[in-house]
Write an enzyme that holds these catalytic residues in place. Sequence first.
Site, PDB file in Angstrom:
ATOM      1  N   LYS A  51       4.491  -0.450  -0.828  1.00  0.00           N
ATOM      2  CA  LYS A  51       5.116  -0.377  -2.052  1.00  0.00           C
ATOM      3  C   LYS A  51       4.290  -0.776  -3.926  1.00  0.00           C
ATOM      4  O   LYS A  51       4.804  -0.104  -4.707  1.00  0.00           O
ATOM      5  CB  LYS A  51       5.655  -1.674  -2.015  1.00  0.00           C
ATOM      6  N   ARG A  71      10.748 -12.235  -2.450  1.00  0.00           N
ATOM      7  CA  ARG A  71      10.509 -12.930  -1.222  1.00  0.00           C
ATOM      8  C   ARG A  71      11.877 -13.988  -0.868  1.00  0.00           C
ATOM      9  O   ARG A  71      11.418 -14.425   0.355  1.00  0.00           O
ATOM     10  CB  ARG A  71       9.422 -12.813  -1.394  1.00  0.00           C
ATOM     11  N   ARG A 113      -8.643  -0.663   6.171  1.00  0.00           N
ATOM     12  CA  ARG A 113      -9.626  -0.621   4.416  1.00  0.00           C
ATOM     13  C   ARG A 113     -10.576  -1.181   4.597  1.00  0.00           C
ATOM     14  O   ARG A 113     -10.947  -2.035   4.981  1.00  0.00           O
ATOM     15  CB  ARG A 113      -8.000  -0.918   3.938  1.00  0.00           C
ATOM     16  N   ARG A 134     -12.662  -6.467   2.783  1.00  0.00           N
ATOM     17  CA  ARG A 134     -11.377  -7.203   1.804  1.00  0.00           C
ATOM     18  C   ARG A 134     -11.242  -8.396   2.948  1.00  0.00           C
ATOM     19  O   ARG A 134     -10.820  -8.212   4.150  1.00  0.00           O
ATOM     20  CB  ARG A 134     -10.145  -6.523   1.290  1.00  0.00           C
ATOM     21  N   ARG A 166       1.156 -13.109   7.661  1.00  0.00           N
ATOM     22  CA  ARG A 166       1.820 -12.453   6.780  1.00  0.00           C
ATOM     23  C   ARG A 166       2.973 -11.439   6.872  1.00  0.00           C
ATOM     24  O   ARG A 166       4.059 -11.490   6.254  1.00  0.00           O
ATOM     25  CB  ARG A 166       1.044 -11.567   5.359  1.00  0.00           C
TER      26      ARG A 166
HETATM   27  P1  ADP Z   1       0.967  -8.346  -0.128  1.00  0.00           P
HETATM   28  O1  ADP Z   1       2.657  -7.746  -0.333  1.00  0.00           O
HETATM   29  O2  ADP Z   1       0.552  -7.176   1.193  1.00  0.00           O
HETATM   30  O3  ADP Z   1       1.752  -9.039   0.557  1.00  0.00           O
HETATM   31  P2  ADP Z   1       1.389  -9.551  -2.320  1.00  0.00           P
HETATM   32  O4  ADP Z   1       0.147  -8.848  -3.017  1.00  0.00           O
HETATM   33  O5  ADP Z   1       2.936  -9.235  -3.270  1.00  0.00           O
HETATM   34  O6  ADP Z   1       0.883  -8.757  -1.135  1.00  0.00           O
HETATM   35  O7  ADP Z   1       1.218 -11.032  -2.385  1.00  0.00           O
HETATM   36  C1  ADP Z   1       0.002 -11.605  -2.429  1.00  0.00           C
HETATM   37  C2  ADP Z   1       0.290 -13.464  -1.977  1.00  0.00           C
HETATM   38  O8  ADP Z   1       1.098 -12.995  -3.410  1.00  0.00           O
HETATM   39  C3  ADP Z   1       1.278 -13.048  -1.232  1.00  0.00           C
HETATM   40  O9  ADP Z   1       0.753 -13.321  -0.283  1.00  0.00           O
HETATM   41  C4  ADP Z   1       2.283 -14.887  -1.932  1.00  0.00           C
HETATM   42  O10 ADP Z   1       1.873 -15.756  -1.354  1.00  0.00           O
HETATM   43  C5  ADP Z   1       2.236 -14.457  -3.055  1.00  0.00           C
HETATM   44  N1  ADP Z   1       3.577 -14.428  -3.487  1.00  0.00           N
HETATM   45  C6  ADP Z   1       3.497 -13.438  -4.559  1.00  0.00           C
HETATM   46  N2  ADP Z   1       4.942 -12.737  -4.697  1.00  0.00           N
HETATM   47  C7  ADP Z   1       5.656 -13.787  -4.056  1.00  0.00           C
HETATM   48  C8  ADP Z   1       6.698 -14.845  -4.137  1.00  0.00           C
HETATM   49  N3  ADP Z   1       8.118 -13.477  -5.035  1.00  0.00           N
HETATM   50  N4  ADP Z   1       7.037 -15.285  -3.979  1.00  0.00           N
HETATM   51  C9  ADP Z   1       6.252 -16.777  -3.577  1.00  0.00           C
HETATM   52  N5  ADP Z   1       4.641 -15.659  -3.578  1.00  0.00           N
HETATM   53  C10 ADP Z   1       4.974 -14.334  -3.482  1.00  0.00           C
END
Ligand code: ADP
Length: 220
Positions: free
Chosen positions: A13, A88, A122, A165, A176
């Site tokens: 996304k 989220r 990756r 990574r 996750r």
């Molecule tokens: P991915 O989609 O690969 O999990 P993101 O870059 O979107 O990675 O997010 C990385 C981390 O940042 C998440 O695992 C979480 O810890 C934190 N994070 C990002 N967006 C939010 C959110 N809206 N609410 C809470 N934590 C968030």
Amino acid sequence: MKFIFFGPPGCGKGTYASRIAPQLGIVHIATGDMFRAEVAAGTKLGKLAEKCMKAGNLVPDDVTIKMFKKRVKKKDAQKGFILDGFPRTLAQAKELDNMAKIDLVINIELSEGIILEKALARRICEKCGNIYNIADINRNGIKMPPLLPKKEGICDKCGGFLVQRKDDNEETIRDRLNIYRRQSEPLIEFYRKKKLVRDIKVVGPPEVMVPKIMEILKKR
Ligand code: ADP
Ligand code: ZN
């Protein structure tokens, strides 16, 4: 236009949003990127976010919502935005409801098996951050060719070494995905009740998916 790109970690996304937002003349807001910037800047919020991210947890709602509100109030977001990684949780979605009228939620679907396979394959250049992928997926109607460097293990752009990574390991990815299923996936029902959801299955690389998503957004 105000869109949410929703889907499990690793579904692509962020890639889609970063390519589509400029085409539509709107901003791409990724809370994960914002947290990583705070970590890099060594702020108080960054220190808290780093702890949560490392443990595979979400950052608490109060600070996440506060950071998001500040971002979405900026001038460049007034024309529209694509949200990537926010909301989220249900609390975040309810807050967002009071702030903006969302036009559409794109629910991006990809099986956990393929997400895991892609994430483990990756490779990232340790010098410049350029991304490669050694997985060659072609099954169940899903075609994702690998993205290989010209010379194995070496970055095309800068000659740096390609590495994995730290968070691209099976345990962290599974954590996750579990959190996504527990805390985020239920949000889709919240938006379905509002008749705002369009489901789209990932069947190919971004070159295939971006035009498909663009078509849906343009009809809106
Ligand atoms: P991915 O989609 O690969 O999990 P993101 O870059 O979107 O990675 O997010 C990385 C981390 O940042 C998440 O695992 C979480 O810890 C934190 N994070 C990002 N967006 C939010 C959110 N809206 N609410 C809470 N934590 C968030
Ligand atoms: Zn490089």
